[in-house]
Design an enzyme around this catalytic site. Sequence first.
Site, PDB file in Angstrom:
ATOM      1  N   GLU A  44       0.858  -1.193   0.000  1.00 29.75           N
ATOM      2  CA  GLU A  44       0.000   0.000   0.000  1.00 29.75           C
ATOM      3  C   GLU A  44       0.889   1.236   0.000  1.00 29.75           C
ATOM      4  OE1 GLU A  44      -2.953   0.844   3.083  1.00 29.75           O
ATOM      5  OE2 GLU A  44      -3.563   2.623   1.953  1.00 29.75           O
ATOM      6  N   GLU A  69       5.329   5.210   2.736  1.00 33.40           N
ATOM      7  CA  GLU A  69       4.873   6.561   3.040  1.00 33.40           C
ATOM      8  C   GLU A  69       6.048   7.516   2.906  1.00 33.40           C
ATOM      9  OE1 GLU A  69       1.369   8.430   3.708  1.00 33.40           O
ATOM     10  OE2 GLU A  69       3.319   9.389   3.911  1.00 33.40           O
ATOM     11  N   ASP A 119      -2.708  12.336  -3.187  1.00 32.09           N
ATOM     12  CA  ASP A 119      -2.878  13.802  -3.283  1.00 32.09           C
ATOM     13  C   ASP A 119      -3.137  14.229  -4.731  1.00 32.09           C
ATOM     14  OD1 ASP A 119      -2.269  14.428  -0.481  1.00 32.09           O
ATOM     15  OD2 ASP A 119      -0.290  13.647  -0.977  1.00 32.09           O
ATOM     16  N   LYS A 123      -3.513  22.361  -8.623  1.00 31.33           N
ATOM     17  CA  LYS A 123      -3.014  23.468  -9.455  1.00 31.33           C
ATOM     18  C   LYS A 123      -2.215  22.911 -10.632  1.00 31.33           C
ATOM     19  CE  LYS A 123      -2.892  26.861  -5.788  1.00 31.33           C
ATOM     20  NZ  LYS A 123      -2.141  27.135  -4.587  1.00 31.33           N
ATOM     21  N   ASP A 155     -11.204  10.789  -5.004  1.00 28.80           N
ATOM     22  CA  ASP A 155     -12.440  11.581  -4.941  1.00 28.80           C
ATOM     23  C   ASP A 155     -12.341  12.763  -5.898  1.00 28.80           C
ATOM     24  OD1 ASP A 155     -10.324  12.467  -3.060  1.00 28.80           O
ATOM     25  OD2 ASP A 155     -11.620  14.237  -3.026  1.00 28.80           O
ATOM     26  N   THR A 192     -10.925   4.132   3.979  1.00 28.90           N
ATOM     27  CA  THR A 192      -9.702   4.758   4.485  1.00 28.90           C
ATOM     28  C   THR A 192     -10.096   5.999   5.288  1.00 28.90           C
ATOM     29  OG1 THR A 192      -9.271   6.384   2.745  1.00 28.90           O
ATOM     30  CG2 THR A 192      -8.664   4.101   2.265  1.00 28.90           C
ATOM     31  N   GLU A 195     -11.074   8.787   2.961  1.00 23.68           N
ATOM     32  CA  GLU A 195     -12.342   8.447   2.310  1.00 23.68           C
ATOM     33  C   GLU A 195     -13.526   8.832   3.198  1.00 23.68           C
ATOM     34  OE1 GLU A 195     -12.517   4.366   1.127  1.00 23.68           O
ATOM     35  OE2 GLU A 195     -14.634   4.462   0.620  1.00 23.68           O
TER      36      GLU A 195
HETATM   37  C1  LIG Z   1      -4.441  12.296   0.890  1.00 22.59           C
HETATM   38  S1  LIG Z   1      -3.455  11.244   1.855  1.00 22.59           S
HETATM   39  C2  LIG Z   1      -4.349   9.692   1.806  1.00 22.59           C
HETATM   40  C3  LIG Z   1      -3.961   8.774   2.930  1.00 22.59           C
HETATM   41  C4  LIG Z   1      -4.666   7.400   2.943  1.00 22.59           C
HETATM   42  N1  LIG Z   1      -4.310   6.621   1.781  1.00 22.59           N
HETATM   43  C5  LIG Z   1      -6.161   7.553   3.046  1.00 22.59           C
HETATM   44  O1  LIG Z   1      -6.845   7.327   2.036  1.00 22.59           O
HETATM   45  O2  LIG Z   1      -6.636   7.885   4.125  1.00 22.59           O
HETATM   46  C6  LIG Z   1      -2.071  10.884   0.783  1.00 22.59           C
HETATM   47  C7  LIG Z   1      -0.903  10.219   1.482  1.00 22.59           C
HETATM   48  O3  LIG Z   1       0.086   9.887   0.522  1.00 22.59           O
HETATM   49  C8  LIG Z   1       1.365  10.272   0.989  1.00 22.59           C
HETATM   50  N2  LIG Z   1       2.177  10.569  -0.206  1.00 22.59           N
HETATM   51  C9  LIG Z   1       2.069  11.648  -1.006  1.00 22.59           C
HETATM   52  N3  LIG Z   1       2.937  11.567  -2.022  1.00 22.59           N
HETATM   53  C10 LIG Z   1       3.618  10.400  -1.860  1.00 22.59           C
HETATM   54  C11 LIG Z   1       4.663   9.759  -2.585  1.00 22.59           C
HETATM   55  N4  LIG Z   1       5.176  10.290  -3.690  1.00 22.59           N
HETATM   56  N5  LIG Z   1       5.115   8.570  -2.132  1.00 22.59           N
HETATM   57  C12 LIG Z   1       4.593   8.005  -0.989  1.00 22.59           C
HETATM   58  N6  LIG Z   1       3.608   8.580  -0.266  1.00 22.59           N
HETATM   59  C13 LIG Z   1       3.115   9.754  -0.695  1.00 22.59           C
HETATM   60  C14 LIG Z   1       1.106  11.478   1.880  1.00 22.59           C
HETATM   61  O4  LIG Z   1       2.136  11.667   2.831  1.00 22.59           O
HETATM   62  C15 LIG Z   1      -0.223  11.105   2.515  1.00 22.59           C
HETATM   63  O5  LIG Z   1      -0.051  10.372   3.704  1.00 22.59           O
END
Ligand SMILES: C[S@@+](CC[C@H](N)C(=O)[O-])C[C@H]1O[C@@H](n2cnc3c(N)ncnc32)[C@H](O)[C@@H]1O
Length: 222
Positions: A44, A69, A119, A123, A155, A192, A195
């Site tokens: 994951e 992460e 993420d 932009k 989303d 999640t 989510e």
């Molecule tokens: C919007 S959060 C979603 C977290 C979780 N998957 C959820 O749905 O609740 C996006 C996560 O991806 C991590 N993240 C962002 N860019 C990443 C990258 N290039 N490689 C690994 N993790 C990344 C961020 O630190 C963050 O914890």
Amino acid sequence: MSRSLKYEIPGIDPRVAFDEWAEKGWASVFGTAAHGDRPKRVLEIGFGRGEFLLAMAASAPEVEFVGIEVSYKRTLKMARKVARAGFSNVRLVEARAEEAIQHLAGPGTLDQIWINFSDPWPKRRQGHRRVIQRNFVGDAAVALASNGHFYVATDDVPYAHQMNEVFSAEPRLENAYAPWPFLPEVPGRGQTGYEEQWRAAGRPMHFFSHRSRGAGNGTTNE
Ligand SMILES: C[S@@+](CC[C@H](N)C(=O)[O-])C[C@H]1O[C@@H](n2cnc3c(N)ncnc32)[C@H](O)[C@@H]1O
């Protein structure tokens, strides 16, 4: 006043340094045999607060799970949760998705890859920061075992369009939800942390599932 981080891990620390992992390989990190039937392997990426990974690990103790992460803080907090739960089938690597997918799993060695609510970087000038891009999906397709699955959820409508374009252009993957590009709901799927927030805000769900066609992915044993 911000709460200070607790650094001590209440049990066995599930974190593995990226370089150590890249050198040792998956089987050696988990201490499982590199020959015969290997355990199922699930990755994951961007586990955030870790609810989804913890639920998967609890429901399948025989499966090997790795969480990736980029955030040090989130990896540390998750390490505490994994240790407290006593899960021996979970490892965590603080790394960027793009490097992890190339160096932590050999060709044809992953059974599932999950990326939930990555993420969206809305932009235009930040678009290059999105994880789901052509090269990344190509690397993921190579890492998947024959019949392995790549699951992605978002989303964000513009990001969902980009995902559809990128997946459609990847010949090593086939859409498991065809003729639909994604499903708005998947019965039985766990939720999640993000989510829950986005559903409460009424945002639309897009769940993608792609299967490896198995061609040119190399061996299925690491
Ligand atoms: C919007 S959060 C979603 C977290 C979780 N998957 C959820 O749905 O609740 C996006 C996560 O991806 C991590 N993240 C962002 N860019 C990443 C990258 N290039 N490689 C690994 N993790 C990344 C961020 O630190 C963050 O914890």
